[in-house]
Each structure stands twice: as C-alpha cells, then as structure tokens.
Design a protein around this motif. Structure first.
Motif, PDB file in Angstrom:
ATOM      1  N   PRO A 252       0.813  -1.227   0.000  1.00 61.20           N
ATOM      2  CA  PRO A 252       0.000   0.000   0.000  1.00 61.20           C
ATOM      3  C   PRO A 252       0.841   1.268   0.000  1.00 61.20           C
ATOM      4  CG  PRO A 252      -0.035  -1.037   2.162  1.00 61.20           C
ATOM      5  CD  PRO A 252       0.652  -1.996   1.239  1.00 61.20           C
ATOM      6  N   VAL A 253       2.122   1.143   0.317  1.00 57.72           N
ATOM      7  CA  VAL A 253       3.012   2.301   0.276  1.00 57.72           C
ATOM      8  C   VAL A 253       3.255   2.743  -1.159  1.00 57.72           C
ATOM      9  CG1 VAL A 253       5.359   3.118   0.776  1.00 57.72           C
ATOM     10  CG2 VAL A 253       4.138   1.728   2.455  1.00 57.72           C
ATOM     11  N   THR A 254       3.376   1.797  -2.066  1.00 59.74           N
ATOM     12  CA  THR A 254       3.703   2.116  -3.456  1.00 59.74           C
ATOM     13  C   THR A 254       2.547   1.875  -4.415  1.00 59.74           C
ATOM     14  OG1 THR A 254       4.756  -0.087  -3.488  1.00 59.74           O
ATOM     15  CG2 THR A 254       6.199   1.823  -3.306  1.00 59.74           C
ATOM     16  N   ASN A 255       1.435   1.372  -3.897  1.00 64.61           N
ATOM     17  CA  ASN A 255       0.263   1.147  -4.746  1.00 64.61           C
ATOM     18  C   ASN A 255      -0.953   1.803  -4.100  1.00 64.61           C
ATOM     19  OD1 ASN A 255      -1.829   0.278  -6.349  1.00 64.61           O
ATOM     20  ND2 ASN A 255      -1.471  -1.914  -6.036  1.00 64.61           N
ATOM     21  N   ARG A 256      -1.275   2.978  -4.600  1.00 62.12           N
ATOM     22  CA  ARG A 256      -2.463   3.701  -4.118  1.00 62.12           C
ATOM     23  C   ARG A 256      -3.432   3.936  -5.280  1.00 62.12           C
ATOM     24  NH1 ARG A 256       1.990   5.932  -2.774  1.00 62.12           N
ATOM     25  NH2 ARG A 256       1.665   7.891  -3.893  1.00 62.12           N
ATOM     26  N   ARG A 257      -3.445   2.972  -6.195  1.00 62.64           N
ATOM     27  CA  ARG A 257      -4.345   3.035  -7.337  1.00 62.64           C
ATOM     28  C   ARG A 257      -5.784   2.912  -6.860  1.00 62.64           C
ATOM     29  NH1 ARG A 257      -1.392   1.177 -12.382  1.00 62.64           N
ATOM     30  NH2 ARG A 257      -3.447   0.722 -13.267  1.00 62.64           N
ATOM     31  N   GLN A 260      -8.969  -1.687 -10.324  1.00 69.66           N
ATOM     32  CA  GLN A 260      -9.017  -3.066  -9.829  1.00 69.66           C
ATOM     33  C   GLN A 260      -7.665  -3.601  -9.388  1.00 69.66           C
ATOM     34  OE1 GLN A 260      -9.461  -2.083 -13.047  1.00 69.66           O
ATOM     35  NE2 GLN A 260      -9.244  -3.791 -14.498  1.00 69.66           N
ATOM     36  N   TYR A 261      -6.587  -2.852  -9.619  1.00 73.42           N
ATOM     37  CA  TYR A 261      -5.253  -3.294  -9.210  1.00 73.42           C
ATOM     38  C   TYR A 261      -4.723  -2.528  -7.996  1.00 73.42           C
ATOM     39  CZ  TYR A 261      -5.085  -6.002 -13.511  1.00 73.42           C
ATOM     40  OH  TYR A 261      -5.350  -6.911 -14.504  1.00 73.42           O
ATOM     41  N   GLY A 262      -5.581  -1.808  -7.305  1.00 73.36           N
ATOM     42  CA  GLY A 262      -5.120  -1.080  -6.124  1.00 73.36           C
ATOM     43  C   GLY A 262      -6.194  -0.979  -5.064  1.00 73.36           C
ATOM     44  N   GLY A 263      -5.773  -0.628  -3.855  1.00 73.37           N
ATOM     45  CA  GLY A 263      -6.723  -0.438  -2.756  1.00 73.37           C
ATOM     46  C   GLY A 263      -6.731  -1.606  -1.792  1.00 73.37           C
ATOM     47  N   SER A 264      -7.678  -2.511  -1.930  1.00 78.85           N
ATOM     48  CA  SER A 264      -7.830  -3.636  -1.012  1.00 78.85           C
ATOM     49  C   SER A 264      -6.712  -4.656  -1.195  1.00 78.85           C
ATOM     50  CB  SER A 264      -9.171  -4.326  -1.254  1.00 78.85           C
ATOM     51  OG  SER A 264      -9.195  -4.932  -2.543  1.00 78.85           O
TER      52      SER A 264
END
Length: 465
Positions: A252-257, A260-264
């Motif tokens: 979650p540090v580098t993926n805040r999209r 469908q490829y980010g978040g949960s």
C-alpha cells in the motif's frame, strides 16, 4: 586369437543429447553415497512435482550485469553464465536459478541484465540449462519486472561514479530507458529514493501503468515462462520481492491506485495472482513454480506506514494461504527493498528472515495446506544450514533407502509429526557461493556426510574427518 577387452576410454561415458562431450559423473555431485537415519535432512532429496532436488541447497538468483545492452545479443545469456552457474552445479548444488530475467525490455534491472521477452533469447538460456542439468542439478530461472527500480546500473559502475551510491541511473547512451520506467504509480514523488530527477538520485521517476499495460505485463510473464520451458528449464520462480514491480503492487506504500489493481488486499494482489495463473497456463503441470516475496518491508513505525500501511508478515501469511490452490509449490522468503526508510540492516543479522520463514511455515501447517518454504539470507555456516532444515522424522525410517525412495518420503515434509521440525524445507544461498563455489561439498565434509564429487575433482576430494 585373444578376445578384445573393453578399452578404459569406453568407460568414460558422455552425457547424452548434448552437442559436445562432457563426462557423465559416476554419481551426481552433492548426493550422499548412502542415506541413513543419521543423514542430515540437508543432504536428503526433495521431490517437487516431477523434479527431485539431490539435496536441500539451492543457488539463489544473483545479478551479474553481464549481458549485452544493445544489438542482436541484447539480454542473451553468455559464456559467463555457463561458467559461473555451471560451476555451482558441478560442485553439488541441487538447483541453480538464473538471475532476475526481464519479461519485457523495460523490466530489466539494468541494460546489462538478461531477458526472455523474445524467442531469440531462448538459445542462451538453453545452453546454460543444458550444462547445469548435465552435472546432475536442476536448472531454474527467476522471471522478473523491475518496475520503478529499472534502468539502473551495476554496482561497480556506481562505484566508479560515486562510491556512496549502490547504483546510478542508466541513460539512453548506455542502453537505458529513462522515459519508460514504470510502476503502479507515476510521478517524481514516486521515485524509489524520493529524489525525482535530483542530481544525487539513484533511480528514474516512473510513469503509471495503464490497466491495459498491466495486463500486457501479465501476458509477458506467461510468454516468458513458455520460453523458459522450451529452453529446458526445470523450475520457474516469480520475483515478487525487493521493491520490484510485483512487490510495488502488493504494498500500500507504493500502490495507491483506485482501479481493480489497487486499494484492497485482493486488488493489490491481483497482478500477482493473474501472473501465477498466466504462468501455470503456459507451463506443464509437472513444472514446479516458486515465488519469491519480501515477507515484510520493515516499515513499521515509519511515516509511510503510518499514513498508508505496509506489506508485513501477516500480509505474507494471508498471501501464502492462497498459493497452493493457485499452483505455487514453494515460497522463497526474503524481505525489504521497497523503500529507503526500511528499519533493518539487511547485512547485520543471520536469522531474521529464517525466523519469519518458520513463522509462515507454521501458519501454513496450521491451515493444513501444502506449500514448501525456503529460507534465504546470510546462510554461511554448515551447522546453521543443517539446523534450518533438520527434521527428526523426515528420514528416521530411511536407513539404507535409495535416493528415489527417500525423495518420495520427503514429499510429505509439511506433515512433520513431532520431535525436531524444520524451520524451512530448503535453503537458498547466494553470496557464499561467490566466495566458495564448492560450498556444498565443504558443508557435507564439515557435517561428516560422504557425498559424491565430480569425476574430474576426485583426486582433490576432502579427506574423511
């Protein structure tokens, strides 16, 4: 008339199906001459799908930065790889894994890293694989995409420029791709070291991958896996650790999209799940599939983790529970590499990753799942290596069994039934092999295990202790 006798040279049998002669060993190096109840688990075989490791010592992937950056030989393995990787196989390693190999041109760590995005690169991989297997070892390859850590350089290049930098950016003049470094997120602030284009920065700013491009990455992993199998590779490993692209999506540090490829958790692991599915669709059911992860980012208590959370051991355990049903056989447990604020000295502890590997192994066992666990990180001493995988019951009834019988028994390693139980099922060793290519033979000698040596080295075999 006397009957002709067999000439001694006729006993020097070559390995079949190779375009050159190399002698077949009397017994495969690193294999115990006899397995008994006293044989350390480290030197018992391990069967994974259709493949059997002759012992539990694996050569981990190690970047060599030694392929062409330009022209028709770009990304192709060379004689350097045959010489180095082949030597580990000669000296008894069970599985030799080729270094991080880019599934797309911009997925290489540096311009001088190998690739398998083209059928033209198959021959070089086949040459390495053929020789490794001719020595009785299994051949493996680590498929990777470097993401925002791409287009960097070899450490010795950085040292020549600035001794305090572990790497420096590679620009177009040396084969780099500064405008095509990619990640889950994009922009100057998403550069690995946070320095954007500052003069003292060490990585390029990434641009954000579109959904279509993410799906092309998935396809590229599958196609590269197909090429690996065509090249004769026995084992495929997915690189999802050390701050490279898949790890960037997991965290979650580098993926805040927000797609469908980010978040949960489900969304952040989607890329990896789809890559696993793509690879399994392109390789035989008999081919083992490994996965390397950073089990934790070591960011607990840091500002990024306080703001966004981080990928930690619990996240890895949650992921590990999904892997058996996806067709992953072996989890290679590493850590760190995704952020400069990580709170651990990776070179100061000999057991931090091993303890985590054991924690994951226990969680998998408690869930009644089948997933082999590998420990990696500063494993240098014979007793240390022995104790990591020692299982008091894996071969307690294996006195004088054949290698095949012992391998079949070892297939149920995750079902240890009391007594001494391993921390992991196999070990992966990297830098120690650079120091001592004969490390497997030395470990066996120190532990009092009589193992086979390569024919050509029998005259210098260690004396029995």
């Amino acid at each position: 008339m006397s009957t002709p006798t067999q000439q001694p040279s006729a006993l020097n049998v070559g390995v079949p199906n190779l375009p050159y002669f190399t002698p077949a060993h009397i017994a495969n190096p690193g294999t115990p001459t006899q397995i008994s109840a006293d044989t350390p688990t480290l030197f018992t075989p391990l069967k994974i799908r259709s493949k059997t490791l002759r012992n539990r010592i694996i050569v981990a992937p190690m970047c060599q930065y030694s392929t062409a950056a330009f022209g028709p030989d770009i990304g192709k393995l060379t004689d350097w790889h045959v010489a180095t990787l082949g030597h580990y196989a000669i000296k008894g390693a069970a599985l030799v894994i080729i270094e991080a190999t880019g599934v797309q041109p911009n997925g290489r760590i540096s311009p001088n890293c190998p690739g398998l995005w083209s059928d033209e690169q198959i021959a070089g991989v086949r040459r390495v694989s053929d020789f490794v297997k001719s020595q009785g070892a299994l051949s493996g390859i680590q498929l990777a995409h470097a993401g925002r850590k791409a287009s960097s350089s070899a450490s010795w290049v950085a040292a020549a420029v600035e001794t305090k930098r572990p790497t420096v950016r590679s620009d177009r003049d040396v084969g780099g791709w500064p405008d095509d470094v990619v990640g889950p997120m994009g922009g100057l602030e998403e550069t690995w070291d946070g320095k954007g284009l500052a003069e003292d920065g060490i990585f390029w700013p990434p641009r954000q991958l579109s959904v279509a491009e993410v799906q092309q990455v998935v396809k590229a992993f599958g196609e590269s896996a197909r090429r690996a199998v065509e090249a004769g590779i026995d084992v495929i490993e997915i690189h999802a650790a050390h701050g490279y692209l898949i790890h960037q999506f997991l965290s979650p540090v580098t993926n805040r999209r927000t797609d469908q490829y980010g978040g949960s958790f489900e969304n952040r692991t989607r890329l990896l799940v789809e890559i696993i599915q793509s690879i399994r669709a392109h390789i035989p059911d008999t081919t083992p599939l490994f996965l390397r992860v950073s089990s934790t980012e070591w960011l607990e208590g840091t500002a990024p983790a306080e703001k966004w959370g981080s990928w930690d051991v619990e996240s890895t355990i949650q992921l590990a529970r999904l892997l058996p049903s996806l067709g992953v056989d072996f989890l290679d447990v590493s850590s760190g590499g995704n952020h400069p604020l990580q709170r651990v000295n990776m070179f100061a502890s000999k057991d931090y990753q091993i303890k985590i590997a054991n924690q994951i192994r226990q969680a998998i066992k408690a869930a009644d799942l089948k997933l082999l666990i590998g420990a990696v990180g500063l494993i240098t001493e014979p007793e240390q290596a022995r104790d990591i995988v020692e299982d008091g019951h894996a071969h307690a009834h294996g006195v004088d069994r054949s290698i095949g019988e012992e391998a079949a028994a070892a297939n149920e390693l995750t079902d240890a039934k009391g007594g001494k139980e391993p921390l992991a099922d196999a070990i992966l060793v990297a830098r120690q092999f650079l120091r001592e290519p004969e490390w497997v033979l030395k470990v066996a000698w120190k532990l009092g295990v009589d193992v086979a040596w390569p024919n050509q080295f029998l005259r210098v075999r260690f004396p029995k202790l």
